[in-house]
Design an enzyme around this catalytic site. Structure first.
Site, mmCIF file in Angstrom:
data_model
loop_
_atom_site.group_PDB
_atom_site.id
_atom_site.type_symbol
_atom_site.label_atom_id
_atom_site.label_comp_id
_atom_site.label_asym_id
_atom_site.label_seq_id
_atom_site.Cartn_x
_atom_site.Cartn_y
_atom_site.Cartn_z
ATOM 1 N N ASN A 1 2.477 1.436 4.347
ATOM 2 C CA ASN A 1 2.731 0.169 5.039
ATOM 3 C C ASN A 1 2.442 0.230 6.530
ATOM 4 O O ASN A 1 3.118 -0.377 7.339
ATOM 5 C CB ASN A 1 4.165 -0.314 4.774
ATOM 6 N N CYS B 1 -1.300 0.530 7.406
ATOM 7 C CA CYS B 1 -2.723 0.196 7.551
ATOM 8 C C CYS B 1 -3.094 -1.031 6.718
ATOM 9 O O CYS B 1 -3.139 -2.137 7.235
ATOM 10 C CB CYS B 1 -3.619 1.371 7.133
ATOM 11 N N ARG B 2 -3.349 -0.815 5.441
ATOM 12 C CA ARG B 2 -3.909 -1.868 4.593
ATOM 13 C C ARG B 2 -2.969 -3.039 4.365
ATOM 14 O O ARG B 2 -3.348 -4.194 4.567
ATOM 15 C CB ARG B 2 -4.308 -1.292 3.229
ATOM 16 N N SER B 3 -1.750 -2.768 3.894
ATOM 17 C CA SER B 3 -0.868 -3.892 3.551
ATOM 18 C C SER B 3 -0.436 -4.711 4.760
ATOM 19 O O SER B 3 -0.385 -5.939 4.662
ATOM 20 C CB SER B 3 0.333 -3.439 2.716
ATOM 21 N N ASP C 1 -8.070 3.299 1.342
ATOM 22 C CA ASP C 1 -7.198 3.673 2.454
ATOM 23 C C ASP C 1 -8.056 4.158 3.627
ATOM 24 O O ASP C 1 -8.756 5.154 3.514
ATOM 25 C CB ASP C 1 -6.239 4.775 2.007
ATOM 26 N N CYS D 1 0.864 -1.175 0.000
ATOM 27 C CA CYS D 1 0.000 0.000 0.000
ATOM 28 C C CYS D 1 0.904 1.230 0.000
ATOM 29 O O CYS D 1 2.068 1.145 -0.371
ATOM 30 C CB CYS D 1 -0.979 -0.011 1.177
#
Length: 157
Positions: free
Chosen positions: A12, A14-16, A125, A9
């Site tokens: 690095n 939150c999402r990934s 995001d 993401c």
């Protein structure tokens, strides 16, 4: 030999990292834990060395996952030599990764493995959002992880 996946993401945090934790557990649940390694990174480097966003970590913990060991990293072009599949969270990061990628690199959107999602579906995001946004990301990541695990089970066995 291990098949290697890197989830990417922007920062690095939150999402990934959420996807990394969920995908690793999902692969283990499908008996692929010894065949597939998973890590994550960001296309930007401003959070390098930082732990996962507290809201992301709390969302994972509420659902039985542990993201406490995560430390943010920046994706480096040299990693394409070491990674079999790079999964971008959104089209912005997909474009950035494809600009860095050598010919033949396998770079896709994470949600392309969710059979219920459109092929160009993104994981939004949640950074400027609230708890519901993080929970929504978790559900998207879980669905894509299941789809990827089934794909890899058919491919690697």
């Amino acid at each position: 030999m291990s098949y290697r996946v890197c989830v990417v993401c922007l920062g690095n945090i939150c999402r990934s990292p959420m996807a990394e934790v969920v995908l690793r557990k999902t692969l283990g649940d499908h008996g692929l834990g010894d065949l597939v390694s998973v890590d994550s990174a960001g296309t930007g480097g401003w959070h390098q060395g930082h732990p996962m966003d507290e809201r992301a970590s709390a969302t994972l913990a509420e659902h039985g996952y542990d993201g406490s060991a995560h430390r943010a990293r920046r994706f480096l072009p040299a990693w394409f030599d070491e990674v079999d599949l790079v999964l971008a969270m959104d089209t912005e990061n997909l474009r950035a990764l494809r600009r860095l990628a050598p010919a033949g690199a396998d770079v896709r959107l994470m949600r392309s493995f969710d059979p219920a999602a459109p092929q160009d579906a993104e994981v939004p995001d949640p950074f400027y959002g609230d708890r519901e946004d993080f929970a929504e990301v978790l559900e998207m990541v879980k669905a894509a992880s299941e789809g990827l695990a089934k794909h890899l089970a058919a491919t690697l066995r």
